[in-house]
Design a protein around this motif. Structure first.
Motif, PDB file in Angstrom:
ATOM      1  N   GLU A  49      24.092 -53.325  18.003  1.00 17.51           N
ATOM      2  CA  GLU A  49      23.304 -53.707  16.761  1.00 17.51           C
ATOM      3  C   GLU A  49      23.953 -53.476  15.315  1.00 17.51           C
ATOM      4  N   ARG A  50      24.716 -52.401  15.502  1.00 16.97           N
ATOM      5  CA  ARG A  50      25.306 -51.765  14.085  1.00 16.97           C
ATOM      6  C   ARG A  50      26.537 -52.497  14.156  1.00 16.97           C
ATOM      7  N   MET A  51      27.338 -52.867  15.041  1.00 15.96           N
ATOM      8  CA  MET A  51      28.691 -53.646  14.823  1.00 15.96           C
ATOM      9  C   MET A  51      28.459 -54.891  14.547  1.00 15.96           C
ATOM     10  N   GLY A  52      26.986 -55.425  15.038  1.00 15.55           N
ATOM     11  CA  GLY A  52      26.863 -56.964  14.984  1.00 15.55           C
ATOM     12  C   GLY A  52      26.556 -57.260  13.515  1.00 15.55           C
ATOM     13  N   GLN A  53      26.341 -56.278  12.643  1.00 17.28           N
ATOM     14  CA  GLN A  53      26.300 -56.506  11.111  1.00 17.28           C
ATOM     15  C   GLN A  53      27.678 -56.808  10.395  1.00 17.28           C
ATOM     16  N   HIS A  54      29.113 -56.367  11.346  1.00 12.70           N
ATOM     17  CA  HIS A  54      30.134 -56.681  10.720  1.00 12.70           C
ATOM     18  C   HIS A  54      30.940 -57.435  11.583  1.00 12.70           C
ATOM     19  N   ARG A  55      30.559 -57.651  12.657  1.00 14.19           N
ATOM     20  CA  ARG A  55      31.696 -58.405  13.542  1.00 14.19           C
ATOM     21  C   ARG A  55      30.680 -59.369  14.686  1.00 14.19           C
ATOM     22  N   THR A  56      31.678 -60.159  15.470  1.00 13.26           N
ATOM     23  CA  THR A  56      30.763 -61.044  16.516  1.00 13.26           C
ATOM     24  C   THR A  56      30.768 -60.030  17.679  1.00 13.26           C
ATOM     25  N   PHE A 261      41.548 -38.904  18.413  1.00  8.76           N
ATOM     26  CA  PHE A 261      40.416 -38.056  19.032  1.00  8.76           C
ATOM     27  C   PHE A 261      39.255 -37.936  17.967  1.00  8.76           C
ATOM     28  N   THR A 262      38.245 -37.983  18.412  1.00 15.83           N
ATOM     29  CA  THR A 262      36.708 -37.392  17.752  1.00 15.83           C
ATOM     30  C   THR A 262      35.932 -36.804  18.915  1.00 15.83           C
ATOM     31  N   VAL A 263      35.495 -35.640  18.290  1.00 15.70           N
ATOM     32  CA  VAL A 263      34.440 -34.843  19.114  1.00 15.70           C
ATOM     33  C   VAL A 263      33.091 -34.882  18.769  1.00 15.70           C
ATOM     34  N   PHE A 264      32.145 -35.448  19.237  1.00 16.69           N
ATOM     35  CA  PHE A 264      30.714 -35.145  18.677  1.00 16.69           C
ATOM     36  C   PHE A 264      29.982 -34.090  19.237  1.00 16.69           C
ATOM     37  N   ASP A 265      28.941 -33.741  18.258  1.00 12.69           N
ATOM     38  CA  ASP A 265      28.041 -32.752  18.863  1.00 12.69           C
ATOM     39  C   ASP A 265      26.857 -33.433  19.516  1.00 12.69           C
ATOM     40  N   SER A 266      27.334 -33.785  20.719  1.00 11.25           N
ATOM     41  CA  SER A 266      26.217 -34.793  21.519  1.00 11.25           C
ATOM     42  C   SER A 266      26.601 -34.442  22.947  1.00 11.25           C
ATOM     43  N   GLY A 267      25.752 -35.293  23.663  1.00 14.69           N
ATOM     44  CA  GLY A 267      25.966 -35.544  25.036  1.00 14.69           C
ATOM     45  C   GLY A 267      27.075 -36.730  25.315  1.00 14.69           C
ATOM     46  N   ALA A 268      26.963 -37.396  26.413  1.00 15.29           N
ATOM     47  CA  ALA A 268      28.105 -38.505  26.764  1.00 15.29           C
ATOM     48  C   ALA A 268      27.973 -39.683  25.901  1.00 15.29           C
ATOM     49  N   LEU A 269      26.947 -40.104  25.331  1.00 10.51           N
ATOM     50  CA  LEU A 269      26.973 -41.174  24.880  1.00 10.51           C
ATOM     51  C   LEU A 269      26.611 -41.059  23.285  1.00 10.51           C
ATOM     52  N   ASP A 277      26.821 -42.798  12.264  1.00 13.38           N
ATOM     53  CA  ASP A 277      27.907 -41.878  12.201  1.00 13.38           C
ATOM     54  C   ASP A 277      28.967 -42.466  13.118  1.00 13.38           C
ATOM     55  N   PHE A 278      28.668 -42.770  14.096  1.00 10.52           N
ATOM     56  CA  PHE A 278      29.504 -43.303  15.278  1.00 10.52           C
ATOM     57  C   PHE A 278      30.017 -44.641  14.772  1.00 10.52           C
ATOM     58  N   ALA A 279      29.275 -45.560  14.196  1.00  8.87           N
ATOM     59  CA  ALA A 279      29.534 -46.737  13.800  1.00  8.87           C
ATOM     60  C   ALA A 279      30.600 -46.752  12.480  1.00  8.87           C
ATOM     61  N   GLU A 280      30.159 -45.738  11.621  1.00  8.46           N
ATOM     62  CA  GLU A 280      31.212 -45.571  10.440  1.00  8.46           C
ATOM     63  C   GLU A 280      32.543 -45.175  11.105  1.00  8.46           C
TER      64      GLU A 280
END
Length: 292
Positions: A49-56, A261-269, A277-280
């Motif tokens: 959904e988010r990347m569809g605002q910028h890409r095919t 590499f990026t580490v998020f304060d999250s689970g596996a997804l 934040d992920f899309a940016e």
């Protein structure tokens, strides 16, 4: 029932009936969902959904999952990689002058990496989320194309007619929710994804790919060698909660100029918990590559 809001298309493929969702306009981006008992393109919804605002954006349903063919056959890294390459070939017919940015999560990172090693000119970048093959420091450098598949275990899992019953037991609503809780590292799972998981596991043939997954048929014994051969830009991200937090093996690639590499304060997804934040961060990674 569709997993995503885009256009659902049939993709020419030697792997059988293959489907992908398409949305947006611009430079092509290919998305590959995870592999588990209830997998489908629904697992990449927020990125779609988010990347569809910028890409095919093209989001595949891998063989054995979602709207793609679910026949009783052996599901292997070769089959999954071929499906990705077939979708990539179709994308190149729609975007002939543009190499593909590609994204995958969990075990499917192995299939995508293999595709990129086999056809490096087809892909521009790889975004790998919680990829397998990085747990501990053990290297997986088996013979080319080898897997950890246990044929005897697959035969037991399928049994003389009880494979479907076993699969149904493993995909009861409470069991699916249990495993999603372990993936998220909390009970705050994505309920839309949960609902689609319930639906897709009831479809005819839904057990065949997951039983291959459970017998390790899809895990490449050579995947460290495959990752070593990647020369294009790679962005690897993962979380710190849940069952998938051991990525010590990434130290092998810490000094590789093409890996980030990026580490998020999250689970596996993390893209479900921090979609914007992920899309940016993903867009920033893609912008570093000359050409787009």
């Amino acid at each position: 029932m569709q997993a995503l809001s885009g256009l659902l298309q049939d993709i020419p493929s030697k792997t059988g009936g293959l489907s992908a969702y398409v949305t947006g306009q611009g430079w092509p981006l290919l998305l590959v969902h995870t592999v588990n008992a209830s997998a489908s393109a629904a697992e990449v919804r927020t990125v779609f959904e988010r990347m569809g605002q910028h890409r095919t954006v093209y989001a595949i349903d891998l063989p054995g999952y979602g709207t793609s063919e679910r026949t009783d056959r052996l599901y292997t890294p070769r089959l999954m990689t071929d499906a990705i390459l077939d979708l990539a070939a179709y994308i190149r017919t729609q975007h002939p002058e543009q190499a593909i940015d590609a994204f995958a999560a969990s075990l499917s990172c192995e299939f995508l990496a293999r595709a990129a090693v086999e056809q490096p000119a087809t892909f521009r970048t790889l975004s790998l989320v919680s990829p397998t093959g990085f747990s501990g420091m053990r290297l997986r450098q088996g013979p080319q194309g080898s897997t950890y598949g246990q044929d005897w275990l697959l035969a037991i899992l399928k049994g003389p007619g009880w494979g479907r019953a076993l699969f149904k037991a493993l995909t009861r609503p409470g069991v699916i929710r249990y495993f999603l809780n372990k993936t998220w590292g909390s009970r705050a799972i994505d309920e839309t994804m949960f609902d689609y998981a319930l639906w897709t596991t009831q479809e005819h043939g839904a057990e065949h790919a997951p039983l291959c997954f459970l017998s390790a048929q899809m895990f490449g014994a050579d995947i460290t060698t495959i990752y070593d051969q990647l020369r294009l830009p790679v962005w690897m991200s993962h979380g710190v909660r849940g069952d998938f937090v051991d990525f010590r093996g990434k130290a092998r690639f810490a000094t590789h100029a093409n890996w980030q590499f990026t580490v998020f304060d999250s689970g596996a997804l993390p893209y479900f918990e921090y979609p914007q934040d992920f899309a940016e961060k993903m867009l920033a990674f893609l912008a570093q590559r000359p050409g787009r």
